[in-house]
Design an enzyme around this catalytic site. Structure first.
Site, PDB file in Angstrom:
ATOM      1  CG  ASN A 144      34.664  55.519  83.843  1.00 40.05           C
ATOM      2  OD1 ASN A 144      35.772  56.038  84.011  1.00 40.05           O
ATOM      3  ND2 ASN A 144      34.150  55.308  82.653  1.00 40.05           N
TER       4      ASN A 144
ATOM      5  CB  CYS B  99      29.426  56.149  87.877  1.00 37.03           C
ATOM      6  SG  CYS B  99      28.048  55.688  86.823  1.00 37.03           S
TER       7      CYS B  99
ATOM      8  CD  GLU C  35      29.769  60.510  88.608  1.00 38.20           C
ATOM      9  OE1 GLU C  35      30.322  59.432  88.249  1.00 38.20           O
ATOM     10  OE2 GLU C  35      29.032  61.173  87.858  1.00 38.20           O
TER      11      GLU C  35
ATOM     12  CB  CYS D 267      24.231  58.539  85.602  1.00 38.04           C
ATOM     13  SG  CYS D 267      24.586  57.375  86.945  1.00 38.04           S
TER      14      CYS D 267
HETATM   15 ZN   LIG Z   1      26.768  57.476  87.573  1.00 38.04          ZN
END
Ligand SMILES: [Zn+2]
Length: 132
Positions: free
Chosen positions: A41, A52, A54, A85
């Site tokens: 992140n 983020c 990911e 998220c």
């Molecule tokens: Zn995320």
């Protein structure tokens, strides 16, 4: 592949820039070209500029020519395994399939693996935009 993917996610986590949330997240994606890309992140003082782990991993992969996600791993410094998220789930949906495995783990070695469709059922996917 799960063990290697989690290892790479923890490697990514080492670079997390999280001075605001203190949530240190790492992610790794195995792509269709056989390569693993990791990310962390990257927070921003504006908050809205935060990305983020990911999405950092996925954008690295796509920007280097990979096309499809085969497997995902997400790790954190939290007690419970950290799920992507909603925003990241939507980005994963763009490049993954319902069967793509997603592994979530914490530093204590607790992990959970589930199919992407379990994490994000009835995802809005590129196929929705194809002409009939
Ligand atoms: Zn995320």
């Amino acid at each position: 592949m799960k063990a290697e993917l989690l290892k790479q996610a923890f490697e990514g986590q080492k670079h997390a820039h999280a001075p605001y949330s203190q949530k240190y997240i790492g992610a790794a994606v195995l792509m269709d070209n056989g390569k693993i890309y990791n990310g962390c992140n990257v927070e921003n003082a504006s908050y809205g500029g935060t990305v983020c782990a990911e999405r950092v991993a996925i954008f690295k992969a796509i920007s280097e020519g990979a096309k499809k996600i085969k497997e995902v791993a997400v790790v954190s410094n939290e007690k419970n395994p950290w799920p992507p998220c909603g925003f990241c789930r939507q980005v994963i949906a763009e490049f993954a399939s319902p069967e793509t495995m997603v592994h979530l783990a914490n530093p204590q070695g607790q992990s959970r693996s589930l199919k992407f469709t379990e994490l994000f059922p009835e995802a809005f996917e590129p196929a929705h935009l194809q002409k009939p």
